[in-house]
Design a protein around this motif. Sequence first.
Motif, PDB file in Angstrom:
ATOM      1  N   HIS A  85      -3.953  24.746  -5.544  1.00 19.16           N
ATOM      2  CA  HIS A  85      -3.895  24.161  -6.887  1.00 19.16           C
ATOM      3  C   HIS A  85      -3.844  22.630  -6.824  1.00 19.16           C
ATOM      4  O   HIS A  85      -4.635  21.939  -7.465  1.00 19.16           O
ATOM      5  CB  HIS A  85      -2.666  24.693  -7.635  1.00 19.16           C
ATOM      6  N   LEU A  86      -2.901  22.107  -6.041  1.00 25.46           N
ATOM      7  CA  LEU A  86      -2.783  20.650  -5.968  1.00 25.46           C
ATOM      8  C   LEU A  86      -4.011  20.047  -5.285  1.00 25.46           C
ATOM      9  O   LEU A  86      -4.437  18.938  -5.606  1.00 25.46           O
ATOM     10  CB  LEU A  86      -1.486  20.256  -5.254  1.00 25.46           C
ATOM     11  N   GLN A  87      -4.577  20.804  -4.353  1.00 23.91           N
ATOM     12  CA  GLN A  87      -5.813  20.338  -3.713  1.00 23.91           C
ATOM     13  C   GLN A  87      -6.933  20.260  -4.744  1.00 23.91           C
ATOM     14  O   GLN A  87      -7.656  19.266  -4.812  1.00 23.91           O
ATOM     15  CB  GLN A  87      -6.212  21.288  -2.579  1.00 23.91           C
ATOM     16  N   ALA A  88      -7.043  21.297  -5.563  1.00 28.27           N
ATOM     17  CA  ALA A  88      -8.119  21.334  -6.561  1.00 28.27           C
ATOM     18  C   ALA A  88      -7.967  20.206  -7.583  1.00 28.27           C
ATOM     19  O   ALA A  88      -8.939  19.757  -8.178  1.00 28.27           O
ATOM     20  CB  ALA A  88      -8.126  22.693  -7.273  1.00 28.27           C
ATOM     21  N   ARG A  89      -6.738  19.768  -7.793  1.00 31.62           N
ATOM     22  CA  ARG A  89      -6.516  18.695  -8.757  1.00 31.62           C
ATOM     23  C   ARG A  89      -6.539  17.310  -8.104  1.00 31.62           C
ATOM     24  O   ARG A  89      -6.239  16.307  -8.755  1.00 31.62           O
ATOM     25  CB  ARG A  89      -5.181  18.929  -9.476  1.00 31.62           C
ATOM     26  N   ASP A  90      -6.899  17.275  -6.827  1.00 28.12           N
ATOM     27  CA  ASP A  90      -6.971  15.993  -6.098  1.00 28.12           C
ATOM     28  C   ASP A  90      -5.675  15.194  -6.236  1.00 28.12           C
ATOM     29  O   ASP A  90      -5.694  13.989  -6.472  1.00 28.12           O
ATOM     30  CB  ASP A  90      -8.149  15.139  -6.605  1.00 28.12           C
ATOM     31  N   TYR A  91      -4.573  15.904  -6.075  1.00 25.12           N
ATOM     32  CA  TYR A  91      -3.288  15.225  -6.256  1.00 25.12           C
ATOM     33  C   TYR A  91      -2.996  14.253  -5.113  1.00 25.12           C
ATOM     34  O   TYR A  91      -2.327  13.251  -5.298  1.00 25.12           O
ATOM     35  CB  TYR A  91      -2.177  16.276  -6.366  1.00 25.12           C
ATOM     36  N   PHE A  92      -3.492  14.583  -3.927  1.00 19.19           N
ATOM     37  CA  PHE A  92      -3.159  13.754  -2.768  1.00 19.19           C
ATOM     38  C   PHE A  92      -4.250  12.719  -2.521  1.00 19.19           C
ATOM     39  O   PHE A  92      -5.425  12.999  -2.718  1.00 19.19           O
ATOM     40  CB  PHE A  92      -2.972  14.637  -1.529  1.00 19.19           C
ATOM     41  N   VAL A  93      -3.851  11.547  -2.098  1.00 17.02           N
ATOM     42  CA  VAL A  93      -4.840  10.509  -1.783  1.00 17.02           C
ATOM     43  C   VAL A  93      -4.574   9.982  -0.379  1.00 17.02           C
ATOM     44  O   VAL A  93      -3.431   9.888   0.053  1.00 17.02           O
ATOM     45  CB  VAL A  93      -4.792   9.337  -2.781  1.00 17.02           C
ATOM     46  N   ASP A  94      -5.639   9.660   0.315  1.00 17.16           N
ATOM     47  CA  ASP A  94      -5.510   9.068   1.648  1.00 17.16           C
ATOM     48  C   ASP A  94      -5.541   7.554   1.525  1.00 17.16           C
ATOM     49  O   ASP A  94      -6.368   7.004   0.804  1.00 17.16           O
ATOM     50  CB  ASP A  94      -6.664   9.525   2.551  1.00 17.16           C
ATOM     51  N   ILE A  95      -4.647   6.918   2.239  1.00 15.79           N
ATOM     52  CA  ILE A  95      -4.577   5.455   2.210  1.00 15.79           C
ATOM     53  C   ILE A  95      -4.491   4.945   3.644  1.00 15.79           C
ATOM     54  O   ILE A  95      -3.797   5.517   4.475  1.00 15.79           O
ATOM     55  CB  ILE A  95      -3.361   5.001   1.377  1.00 15.79           C
ATOM     56  N   GLU A  96      -5.195   3.865   3.888  1.00 10.34           N
ATOM     57  CA  GLU A  96      -5.192   3.243   5.208  1.00 10.34           C
ATOM     58  C   GLU A  96      -4.152   2.133   5.216  1.00 10.34           C
ATOM     59  O   GLU A  96      -4.157   1.256   4.357  1.00 10.34           O
ATOM     60  CB  GLU A  96      -6.603   2.662   5.461  1.00 10.34           C
ATOM     61  N   HIS A  97      -3.242   2.196   6.179  1.00 10.83           N
ATOM     62  CA  HIS A  97      -2.180   1.189   6.263  1.00 10.83           C
ATOM     63  C   HIS A  97      -2.285   0.525   7.626  1.00 10.83           C
ATOM     64  O   HIS A  97      -2.497   1.204   8.636  1.00 10.83           O
ATOM     65  CB  HIS A  97      -0.819   1.878   6.081  1.00 10.83           C
ATOM     66  N   PRO A  98      -2.138  -0.809   7.696  1.00 12.38           N
ATOM     67  CA  PRO A  98      -2.362  -1.502   8.969  1.00 12.38           C
ATOM     68  C   PRO A  98      -1.463  -0.999  10.106  1.00 12.38           C
ATOM     69  O   PRO A  98      -1.892  -0.985  11.258  1.00 12.38           O
ATOM     70  CB  PRO A  98      -2.046  -2.969   8.653  1.00 12.38           C
ATOM     71  N   ALA A  99      -0.244  -0.593   9.808  1.00 12.01           N
ATOM     72  CA  ALA A  99       0.659  -0.166  10.885  1.00 12.01           C
ATOM     73  C   ALA A  99       0.779   1.350  10.981  1.00 12.01           C
ATOM     74  O   ALA A  99       1.056   1.885  12.047  1.00 12.01           O
ATOM     75  CB  ALA A  99       2.040  -0.786  10.684  1.00 12.01           C
ATOM     76  N   LEU A 100       0.572   2.042   9.873  1.00  8.32           N
ATOM     77  CA  LEU A 100       0.747   3.502   9.868  1.00  8.32           C
ATOM     78  C   LEU A 100      -0.562   4.248  10.076  1.00  8.32           C
ATOM     79  O   LEU A 100      -0.568   5.458  10.298  1.00  8.32           O
ATOM     80  CB  LEU A 100       1.376   3.958   8.548  1.00  8.32           C
ATOM     81  N   GLY A 101      -1.669   3.526   9.960  1.00  9.44           N
ATOM     82  CA  GLY A 101      -2.963   4.200  10.048  1.00  9.44           C
ATOM     83  C   GLY A 101      -3.294   4.899   8.738  1.00  9.44           C
ATOM     84  O   GLY A 101      -2.777   4.532   7.677  1.00  9.44           O
ATOM     85  N   ARG A 102      -4.139   5.920   8.845  1.00 15.32           N
ATOM     86  CA  ARG A 102      -4.550   6.623   7.641  1.00 15.32           C
ATOM     87  C   ARG A 102      -3.523   7.703   7.335  1.00 15.32           C
ATOM     88  O   ARG A 102      -3.175   8.505   8.191  1.00 15.32           O
ATOM     89  CB  ARG A 102      -5.915   7.261   7.890  1.00 15.32           C
ATOM     90  N   LEU A 103      -3.006   7.714   6.112  1.00 12.27           N
ATOM     91  CA  LEU A 103      -2.055   8.771   5.802  1.00 12.27           C
ATOM     92  C   LEU A 103      -2.203   9.242   4.373  1.00 12.27           C
ATOM     93  O   LEU A 103      -2.751   8.537   3.515  1.00 12.27           O
ATOM     94  CB  LEU A 103      -0.621   8.341   6.111  1.00 12.27           C
ATOM     95  N   SER A 104      -1.716  10.453   4.169  1.00  9.85           N
ATOM     96  CA  SER A 104      -1.849  11.097   2.873  1.00  9.85           C
ATOM     97  C   SER A 104      -0.632  10.768   2.020  1.00  9.85           C
ATOM     98  O   SER A 104       0.499  10.735   2.494  1.00  9.85           O
ATOM     99  CB  SER A 104      -1.962  12.603   3.092  1.00  9.85           C
ATOM    100  N   CYS A 105      -0.883  10.509   0.757  1.00 10.34           N
ATOM    101  CA  CYS A 105       0.178  10.071  -0.138  1.00 10.34           C
ATOM    102  C   CYS A 105       0.143  10.905  -1.415  1.00 10.34           C
ATOM    103  O   CYS A 105      -0.926  11.372  -1.819  1.00 10.34           O
ATOM    104  CB  CYS A 105      -0.070   8.593  -0.471  1.00 10.34           C
ATOM    105  N   LEU A 106       1.292  11.107  -2.040  1.00 10.62           N
ATOM    106  CA  LEU A 106       1.310  11.741  -3.358  1.00 10.62           C
ATOM    107  C   LEU A 106       0.547  10.840  -4.317  1.00 10.62           C
ATOM    108  O   LEU A 106       0.728   9.630  -4.310  1.00 10.62           O
ATOM    109  CB  LEU A 106       2.740  11.905  -3.879  1.00 10.62           C
ATOM    110  N   GLY A 107      -0.272  11.450  -5.163  1.00 10.37           N
ATOM    111  CA  GLY A 107      -1.127  10.655  -6.039  1.00 10.37           C
ATOM    112  C   GLY A 107      -0.466  10.311  -7.355  1.00 10.37           C
ATOM    113  O   GLY A 107       0.752  10.296  -7.482  1.00 10.37           O
ATOM    114  N   ALA A 108      -1.307  10.037  -8.344  1.00 16.55           N
ATOM    115  CA  ALA A 108      -0.815   9.632  -9.662  1.00 16.55           C
ATOM    116  C   ALA A 108       0.097  10.713 -10.232  1.00 16.55           C
ATOM    117  O   ALA A 108      -0.234  11.894 -10.177  1.00 16.55           O
ATOM    118  CB  ALA A 108      -1.995   9.405 -10.604  1.00 16.55           C
ATOM    119  N   PRO A 109       1.227  10.344 -10.804  1.00 21.07           N
ATOM    120  CA  PRO A 109       2.123  11.348 -11.373  1.00 21.07           C
ATOM    121  C   PRO A 109       1.575  11.994 -12.644  1.00 21.07           C
ATOM    122  O   PRO A 109       2.014  13.072 -13.009  1.00 21.07           O
ATOM    123  CB  PRO A 109       3.406  10.568 -11.659  1.00 21.07           C
ATOM    124  N   PHE A 110       0.621  11.356 -13.315  1.00 19.45           N
ATOM    125  CA  PHE A 110      -0.059  11.999 -14.452  1.00 19.45           C
ATOM    126  C   PHE A 110      -1.464  11.440 -14.538  1.00 19.45           C
ATOM    127  O   PHE A 110      -1.747  10.363 -14.021  1.00 19.45           O
ATOM    128  CB  PHE A 110       0.714  11.794 -15.765  1.00 19.45           C
TER     129      PHE A 110
END
Lengths: 410, 406
Positions: free
Chosen positions: A341-366
């Motif tokens: 369900h959350l996948q289908a709603r594209d809730y998660f976003v990937d973000i590139e961080h200089p020290a953490l690398g690419r990581l998945s983050c909780l997306g927009a709350p609404f």
Amino acid sequence: MNKDMNPAQSGALAGLRVIDFGQGVSAPHCARLFADYGADVIKVEPPEGDAARRSGPYPGDIADGERSGLYFFHNTNKRGVTCKVEHPEGRRLFLDLVKQADVLIENNLPRQMRHWKLDYATLAELNPQLVMISITPFGQTGPYSEWNGYDLNAYHLTGASARYCGRPGEMPLEHGTFSADYFGSVTAAAWGLAAVFGRDMAGGGQQVDVSCAEAIAAAFVGGQNIGGLAQDGRWDSRTGVGMPLGAPATILPCKDGHVWMLALEVGQWRGLRKAMGDPEWAALDMFDDMYSRAQNADLIYELMRDWLMSHGKMEIMEICQAAGCPVTAVFTIDEAVHHPHLQARDYFVDIEHPALGRLSCLGAPFKLPACPGGPRAPAPLLGQHNHDVYGGLLGLPAAEIERLHALGIL
Amino acid sequence: MTSKLPLQGIRVINFGWVWAGPVVGQTLGFLGAEVLKIESRARIDMTRNLPPFAEGVPGPDRSLSNHACWAGNGSVTVDLKRAAGRDLVMKLIAEADVVIENFGPGVMERMGFGYAALRAVRPDIILFSMPAAGLYGPLDHVRTYGLSLTSLTGLDSLVGYKDGPPIPVENAYSDPFAGIFGGFAILTALHHRRRTGEGQHIDFSQQEAVMQMVGPAYMDHALNGRVGGPRGNEHPTAALAPHGVFPCRGDDRWIAIATGSDAEWKALVHAMGTPQWATDPAFSTVAGRLQAIDRIHAELGRWTQDHDDRALAARLQEAGVAATPVLKVADLLDDPHYRARGTFIEVRHPLGFRETIYGAYVKLSRTPAEVRPGPVMGQDNDRAFLEILKLPPEEYQRLKEDRVIY
């Protein structure tokens, strides 16, 4: 996107400038909500950094101020500068930023802000249009306003834990997260943004005084309990069970974890019976009534045990929901993350961080279809945007920024 | 310069029912919006019939919890099962800025209040929908109660005694949380509308909004693949120790103590009279204290159990230690802090009785919120139909007699 451009310049709140002068969870999360929806948020940290940088989770549990998951989560989409406000030159820089801001969000103890001469009265003189959102455990006034406190202290001061969470006789519980800070954050975001929206109506800026404890004591515990307490002296305590007046209404173990087992109305109970394969015991007439089920709750939970222990939580949820019964699986974090369900709603976003690398983050709350929000840019490294902000926004020459840096002010 | 409440001039039609939806309206109402809640005697909201009742007399206008949770909303009574009733509400929507609803997906469409239909009468309308799991997706029709909704976010898996099973939270924390959060969502859309002239249909999944609360555990999962579980009252990211709730003298009396720095730990040790166990050099750093947290918590509990919770909290605060009594519901009205801040207020209900509800729980320095009692059913009918819609009085009368306005 041009990488010199502030990424948070489109969205519902584009055009608003916010100074985040908070640490930890409450104020940074509130400022993140503004940043999620397009405000230009500048995070001002002391030279040693936001205290959240000294908290994990860190990758591999190796402490590193640039790799704190707690800091990352609460500071996406922000630009970050450092400033030692206790130094007169640092204070001057801070005031210059505040002059150009619509909103200041902070969670320092009131006496600390006074000590720095950064209290609302001082700031309002410089910028009468400023909305200053102060989020503290206990608020700006009242006998506990000078108390030291953390999320834990605020939460347990509300009645919420003693009333609603834990077994009788054992200690009352918070929720395993920063529940008071988050409640304070969203409260401050709503009331604070209203104060910004209505500045012309209100005749200028103002201070928005949010006590995390008070918000919960009022809107959660007070809403349900205060009328009966005042009128009849009536009050209740936690039971350790979900809903003592009805059954089934609690969390129960199953084959691979737990389910929130709820069947209150007649139709829901019938649905549950059907889901369980119509066991003989459940056909008893007396069990048609949720109150008589509640009186026999322990018995019913025992009788349900075999069925529960032979089925997985997702299967139980699916069968029960299909039968009209509002049972849900108690998702672990992992199950919540991987649920289609959350996948289908594209809730998660990937973000590139200089020290953490690419990581998945909780997306927009609404979701705002006309002007989508959510995290896009990583949390800033410590002082990452000093040149950008002090040079670009305040117009300081590079040499001056270097001088301030050398003095330890940045 | 005159000061008006910030949202004065914003009109909201609220279909919200039970708790979360009405709190969205309340949030905007406290801030000055005119909020007209649509309800009907043909189908009375169950929370209007929840005890305890004013003066002990049951009735849909006498539920004390309902009044507290709904204050800030007005009330317009219309039977939505009647076509004429739906027409009336549509006319009100044409005069409104925001529409709030917390039904399941599709219900508004079936009543003729889908976003497209609303736009036809009010092109820049903001429709705020807050279904449990959003407007689309495999779980869009999931049935939950507020108190179990949190199980879909991972939050419930974190609540409980250390290393034990999940313990249920016995009321819907997510309802007021999502309700107030919804106020923020609507304000972002109002900002957008002011800049662009454009309205929109906000898809506010309570699951996704509430899941913000599991951010720290989520990050541990994202970074380390770890799946968190119950940890009692210990610090959510294991960054502080001690950090817990400890027994005090008396029935169900407890104190919450958190130490945020080594200096605060030192102050705590000193306040305890520097007992032998606390002088272990390993305890001078947070890493050492985290390692020995079970032992430290057990020792602390042995020390606190003979103390009065309030006296001990005051004494520890004197020493700079973050300590607070754990309040019960019974303590809230007389707590000096909440009294000083006017957290709970006694109001006179239009039906004549006095009742206590919560007041403006956020203090605005320029425009303090004015809180009035929860709405009497239909109290704003005259305003809605005679002033806003300017119905001829005889038609208004007829609609009331026909129980369309009901």
